[in-house]
Design a protein around this motif. Sequence first.
Motif, PDB file in Angstrom:
ATOM      1  N   ALA A  86       6.495 -10.831 -10.439  1.00  0.00           N
ATOM      2  CA  ALA A  86       7.415 -10.181 -11.368  1.00  0.00           C
ATOM      3  C   ALA A  86       8.046  -8.984 -10.672  1.00  0.00           C
ATOM      4  O   ALA A  86       7.459  -8.387  -9.771  1.00  0.00           O
ATOM      5  CB  ALA A  86       6.645  -9.733 -12.600  1.00  0.00           C
ATOM      6  N   PRO A  87       9.254  -8.612 -11.106  1.00  0.00           N
ATOM      7  CA  PRO A  87       9.853  -7.435 -10.487  1.00  0.00           C
ATOM      8  C   PRO A  87       9.034  -6.184 -10.814  1.00  0.00           C
ATOM      9  O   PRO A  87       8.320  -6.136 -11.820  1.00  0.00           O
ATOM     10  CB  PRO A  87      11.247  -7.367 -11.126  1.00  0.00           C
ATOM     11  CG  PRO A  87      11.190  -8.239 -12.322  1.00  0.00           C
ATOM     12  CD  PRO A  87      10.093  -9.229 -12.100  1.00  0.00           C
ATOM     13  N   ALA A  88       9.158  -5.198  -9.979  1.00  0.00           N
ATOM     14  CA  ALA A  88       8.393  -3.967 -10.172  1.00  0.00           C
ATOM     15  C   ALA A  88       8.817  -3.292 -11.474  1.00  0.00           C
ATOM     16  O   ALA A  88       9.946  -3.452 -11.940  1.00  0.00           O
ATOM     17  CB  ALA A  88       8.626  -3.040  -8.993  1.00  0.00           C
ATOM     18  N   PRO A 108       4.944 -10.373  -4.881  1.00  0.00           N
ATOM     19  CA  PRO A 108       4.975 -10.025  -6.302  1.00  0.00           C
ATOM     20  C   PRO A 108       5.759 -11.080  -7.094  1.00  0.00           C
ATOM     21  O   PRO A 108       6.870 -11.418  -6.753  1.00  0.00           O
ATOM     22  CB  PRO A 108       5.661  -8.668  -6.329  1.00  0.00           C
ATOM     23  CG  PRO A 108       6.404  -8.567  -5.044  1.00  0.00           C
ATOM     24  CD  PRO A 108       5.656  -9.422  -4.062  1.00  0.00           C
ATOM     25  N   PRO A 155      10.178  -0.627 -14.026  1.00  0.00           N
ATOM     26  CA  PRO A 155      11.274   0.338 -13.815  1.00  0.00           C
ATOM     27  C   PRO A 155      10.736   1.766 -13.695  1.00  0.00           C
ATOM     28  O   PRO A 155       9.732   2.129 -14.309  1.00  0.00           O
ATOM     29  CB  PRO A 155      12.138   0.174 -15.066  1.00  0.00           C
ATOM     30  CG  PRO A 155      11.290  -0.504 -16.069  1.00  0.00           C
ATOM     31  CD  PRO A 155      10.247  -1.264 -15.319  1.00  0.00           C
ATOM     32  N   THR A 156      11.434   2.546 -12.896  1.00  0.00           N
ATOM     33  CA  THR A 156      11.047   3.946 -12.728  1.00  0.00           C
ATOM     34  C   THR A 156      11.410   4.723 -13.987  1.00  0.00           C
ATOM     35  O   THR A 156      12.105   4.215 -14.873  1.00  0.00           O
ATOM     36  CB  THR A 156      11.767   4.557 -11.513  1.00  0.00           C
ATOM     37  OG1 THR A 156      13.172   4.545 -11.777  1.00  0.00           O
ATOM     38  CG2 THR A 156      11.464   3.776 -10.227  1.00  0.00           C
ATOM     39  N   GLN A 216      15.121   4.954 -14.416  1.00  0.00           N
ATOM     40  CA  GLN A 216      15.701   3.706 -14.925  1.00  0.00           C
ATOM     41  C   GLN A 216      15.419   3.549 -16.417  1.00  0.00           C
ATOM     42  O   GLN A 216      16.281   3.088 -17.161  1.00  0.00           O
ATOM     43  CB  GLN A 216      15.141   2.511 -14.142  1.00  0.00           C
ATOM     44  CG  GLN A 216      15.617   2.456 -12.706  1.00  0.00           C
ATOM     45  CD  GLN A 216      14.896   1.389 -11.898  1.00  0.00           C
ATOM     46  OE1 GLN A 216      13.755   1.023 -12.190  1.00  0.00           O
ATOM     47  NE2 GLN A 216      15.569   0.895 -10.854  1.00  0.00           N
TER      48      GLN A 216
END
Length: 137
Positions: free
Chosen positions: A112-114, A110, A116-117, A120
């Motif tokens: 880009a970072p995942a 990946p 946010p939940t 978050q």
Amino acid sequence: MSILGEFKAFAVKGNVVDMAVGIIIGAAFGKIVSSFVADLVMPPLGILIGGVDFSDLAIVLKAAEGDLPAVTLAYGKFIQTVVDFAIIAFAIFLGIKVINRLKREEEAAPAAPAAPTKDQQLLAEIRDLLKAQQRNE
């Protein structure tokens, strides 16, 4: 534009410089591959095939006479060159295969970072609200 100016424009173009760098690196890489074949691959291969050296194989077309050397058809050198080519081509194939695998793994990772939940996102909103309240006080 003078011929000297045209030559200067041609010589400093990116393509010409890139090609020159590629040729120089290719020549250096050729020495590495030649050493790999001659010094690392051929000795064990020679043992496996009973120490046969193809480069000595030849047919004498005309025997040596006096100061004149013999005229030979050195087919063994050709066979040795074909064997060297096959080994070099296979080594390059394996190298390209490793490079392609590394590229696929890099592309699969990946970038880009995942996202946010929800938790978050809520915490970020609370943080922003608290910062806004502190500014207003």
